[in-house]
Each structure stands twice: as C-alpha cells, then as structure tokens.
Design an enzyme around this catalytic site. Sequence first.
Site, PDB file in Angstrom:
ATOM      1  N   SER A 139       0.879  -1.148   0.003  1.00 27.52           N
ATOM      2  CA  SER A 139      -0.021   0.003   0.148  1.00 27.52           C
ATOM      3  C   SER A 139       0.807   1.167   0.028  1.00 27.52           C
ATOM      4  CB  SER A 139      -0.947  -0.171   1.271  1.00 27.52           C
ATOM      5  OG  SER A 139      -1.699   1.324   1.284  1.00 27.52           O
ATOM      6  N   TYR A 152      -1.503  -0.361  10.297  1.00 26.01           N
ATOM      7  CA  TYR A 152      -1.708  -0.810   9.147  1.00 26.01           C
ATOM      8  C   TYR A 152      -0.530  -0.173   8.118  1.00 26.01           C
ATOM      9  CZ  TYR A 152      -3.577  -1.283   4.176  1.00 26.01           C
ATOM     10  OH  TYR A 152      -3.911  -1.678   2.690  1.00 26.01           O
TER      11      TYR A 152
END
Length: 255
Positions: A139, A152
């Site tokens: 990501s 995350y």
Amino acid sequence: MNLDFEGKTVVLTGAAGGIGRACVEAFRREGANVLAADIDPAGAAIAERHAPAVVFHPTDLAASQSIQAMIAAAVDAFGRIDVLVNNAALIEPMLPVHETPEADFDRLIAVNLRGPFLCCKYAHPHLRAARGSIVNVSSMAGVAGEASHAAYCAAKGGLDALTRAMAIDYGRDGIRCNSVCPSSVLTPATDAMIRRQPNAEAIVEYRRRINQLGYTATPEEIARVIVFVASPAASFLTGAVIPVSGGSECGYGLK
C-alpha cells in the site's frame, strides 16, 4: 502480450473479494491454475465458477498450520507453485498509535506481515523449483504514511522491506519478489471501513481527489498490474516497490 501462465499455478490469498477476486479472474484469463485462499468462505463461489482450474482453500493467515496446509493443498491440486500473491490484509483499526489497542495491533501484524512472511517461507522450496515469482500487495500507506492508520502503515512498510530482503536473498535462485502499492481502491472492505467513520463522505471525496487521475481505482486495474508483475513479461523486475496510485505520490494537488 502473452503473459505465459498456461500450466502454471498461482497461490493467491485474500481471494474472496476486492483485489483478490479480480486477480483470480485476471490470472484465469491468462491460463493459470489458481489456489484461491481466504478465511471468508465466500471465496468458494469464485472457485466453483472456474473449477477445476481454481480451487478454494479456507486459510487463516494468523495461523502457521493453516498456511502450511494451504501450500500443501496447492501442490496436491496442481503439482507445483509458480507464483505467490500475498494479497490478504486487515485494514482496521483505523487509529493513531496511542488509541490502538495492543490486541488489535497484534492481530493486524499477524495477518498483514507475519502471514506473508510465513506464506513465503513455506512456498519457498516450490518457488525455487519453478524459478517463480512473489508479489506482495502492499500500500502507499506503507510508503508515505497515512493519518490515523498507524498499525496498517507499520505492517505495509514492513512488507515492503521484506520484499527487498527476499529479492536479495532469492534472486540467484531465480525467484523474483516485488511489491505492488495501491493508494485508494474501490473495494467492499474499504468502503465498509470508511462508512463506519464519522466523516465518511469527506474521506470518500478525499480518496477520489488525492489521485492525479481524478478517480479511485477499481480492483481490476490493480489486478492487471499484479498479473503483469508476476509474469515472465516482467522477467528483470525484482525488489521493486511499485506505486499503482493514480499519481497520488506526486503531490496532493487538492483545490
């Protein structure tokens, strides 16, 4: 372009929805066999549609034995593993460090970082035999950071570092390893997470406008890049952390 997946086997985690489901479809179009893994039993539906070339295997990435069973199931079904796509991930909690419960941090790291580590560990002998390819679906949050998403970001940044380390360790074995880093993608899981936030509409608009192309990506757009990176067409690409982000990393041109 012929991406040359005929007779080859892809192990794909997080296959039940979003980018994972789109990857199953994209790999099948190129002729690959797919072991579609997910903790969500809804993943069985896509396997049924493409049987016998797609086999579903229920898998908990937080459990080592479950991952080992997944790898064994792929070899039992298709005789080999040529590609590993580490796609499955948790996206919550969406919190800064001081508000993140320890148990939630541990669970996210177990799935998003330890899980791919173990998938690579147990797939390694098969990938070495096939001179195969690993694609970690990371990501831009792991590259650039993201507000109120500390666990995350930490996991995805770690995954990118793991990608580079494996590229160094396994390149002479013929195993390529790359990260594909989306920014905002229209997936059911992401949409559900955003809708639980008090400022959901503002987040949706921000995610659309942050991309220089002016829209949020579809899972199919990300899947096409993953399939290319995994394929022999990308034969000299390894250790790369690849933005697939609509240009969001070029600067936040919000007006």
